[in-house]
Design an enzyme around this catalytic site. Sequence first.
Site: not given
Length: 714
Positions: A396-397, A425, A518
């Site tokens: 997904e990233e 998510d 992140h």
Amino acid sequence: MAAFICVFFPAVLCLSAARPVSSDRGYSAAASGEEKSLEARYRSLVSTNQIMQYHRYLTAEPHPAGSPRNNDLAQWVAEQWRAQGLEDVVVHEYDVLNSSPREISLEMIRPKHFRASLREDAYKLDPDTKNPRVDGAYLGYSASGEVTAPVVYAHSGNPEDYDYLKSQGIDVRGKIVLVRYSNPYSYRGFKALTAQRMGAAAILIYSDPAEDGYKQGAVYPNGPWGPPSHIQRGAITYDFLEPGDPLTPGWASVPGAKRISRADAISLPKIMGVPMSWRDAKPLLANMDGPVAPDSWQGGLPLKYRLGGKRVQVHLKVEMDDSIKPYYVTEARIRGSEAPDEWVILGNHRDAWVFGAVDPSSGTAALLEMTRSLGALLKQGIRPRRTLVFCSWDGEEYALTGSTEWGEQYADELKQKAVAYLNVDEATSGKDFEADAVGSLAPLIVNVSRDIPGPSGQSLYEEWQGSRQRALHQSHPVEDSELPDTRIGSGSDHTVFLNYLGVPVVGLTFVGPYGVYHSMYDDYFWMNRFGDPGYKYHTLMAQLWGTLGLRLANARILPFDFEAYGGDVMRFIESLDDETHVSGHVDLASLKAHAEEFQAAGLALNQSVAVALSSGKLDDAGATRINQQLMQVERNWCNPGGIPGRPWFKHVLYGTRETYAHLELPGLTEAAEAGDWLPAAAQAKIIGDALGRNTALLHQIQQELDTTTGVPKP
Ligand SMILES: [Zn+2]
């Protein structure tokens, strides 16, 4: 209760009567009671302790897409699901273009020498930060290359920032631009594409303390905000043009699939990019020459931010490994007892930039506990009416890759069978509930939230009201219709379902102060100290997500509210006109009339559904026919040709901006914003036609229901 009264009146009278109690939309009164006790039983099975154990395992190692650990986790999820009693467990492989760092270095060579560490500091308190398998700074799908060039500070890297630089006589062509991550969030891929369009040689994106560091509050390990060395990794793919594997646009990258060349891949950046901590960016900023940047460009560091352009010279080298790697989507089901070919799909991505305690492992832990609890019900012989499909997405990233490939692979079947897609998510970075949904499903979330007790002793609905009121600085209750957000952009796995397939979507999350997004510090320690100590909101998410899944799966008639949806479409048209004054150039009257007719048809259908459910006259075959037609409504918003310039994005009500921000009526809005009135008129007609088709479909469904229940025609 009001629904009961309507049984005795023609549908037309019901329009002005009190509206049916919508908490049991799709259910008769008796069935509603049974459903609610089943849902309560489900929620009682959800174990906080079990979620913590899943979360610890998931966050024990870095697990980016394409890494051995993430591949192992795909198999591990499959093992969990088999042990939990789920059915049809399968691991799908997609061979896709990956992007991981081989060698990245950044040195200031003038006016003094400085070598950026591009690493994050370890902390004694948090042993995970010493893990040698943590990567340094990189941006997924950065181009590879080497350049020595002057640095220009370009604020957030938006087009208007470059306009300002130009007005100051600063040309960024061939230079390296240094930009900030911005708050509110603007997708970094948009910053990269903008820099590429401006002719920059490379882009450095750093985390300014004003956005997510000490200017916001206490930093890790003492608070939730980002410490000096934290780095926001991420992809810079142009997936707002076309998501998924960049080399298989519009078809699935199953092993052996044909691929286009990298040069032809529109979603691949042609610019080099590297993310930085503020600690690494500070020496660059401190040595810049040129005019002082405007006040609004000044950041949180104790220095004067200047525009630069000459004095600071940087040597940048980026070497990415861009080999093809397997990504794995793990899928399982609980087959439906009555309607196995109607699918309620629940998914979360598994891949993380590092440990991913919030993003996405909070969601993965909630997913696994939801499936364990539903599996426990199944072992007791309780099977939902429709099929529940569970997906653990990969990549997904990078480009929403796993969900996009899966959606493309099973497109035909999904268009037949998908009822809705419920995405989680980031399950939790805090306590404040946020939900988004297409207009037809937004009311359902509000209704379900009333039935779910929250950790504070109030219902989730009351907690939601409280946090929304605080966010809006208002003392009176927020309208129920304003609680869920019906304006949906991109940036997660719902995209293929909504924009490519026309499947109604829902997104659920709990949010709070979260400055380590992140970075390596989005880890187990952070979650236990700041994000969700005690895992109460993980627990609540597992309960909510499963309850919504069951509510949709067990409804006799699918609980879509097209009256509400019509109201949203009307608001989309009105706000577009407020912003662009399109009605001065394009006749919006007919579009508005179509939206009103759709809304009225939705209201009438809501009444007929309530009447039919309480009449007891609707047999199984009749209900199936009705549901099949209801599922087609969202599909009808899709235009096979897509929106102008972006054929992959087919939905005419929902699109995404390049920043990932929501973009309603995308074809019409983009034409109106560009002042292209002829194409705008053509787009308005396409939307009007889709509304007309769906109004006719709602009328047809209503007539079928009324005939069944013997309601005289108005
Ligand atoms: Zn995520």
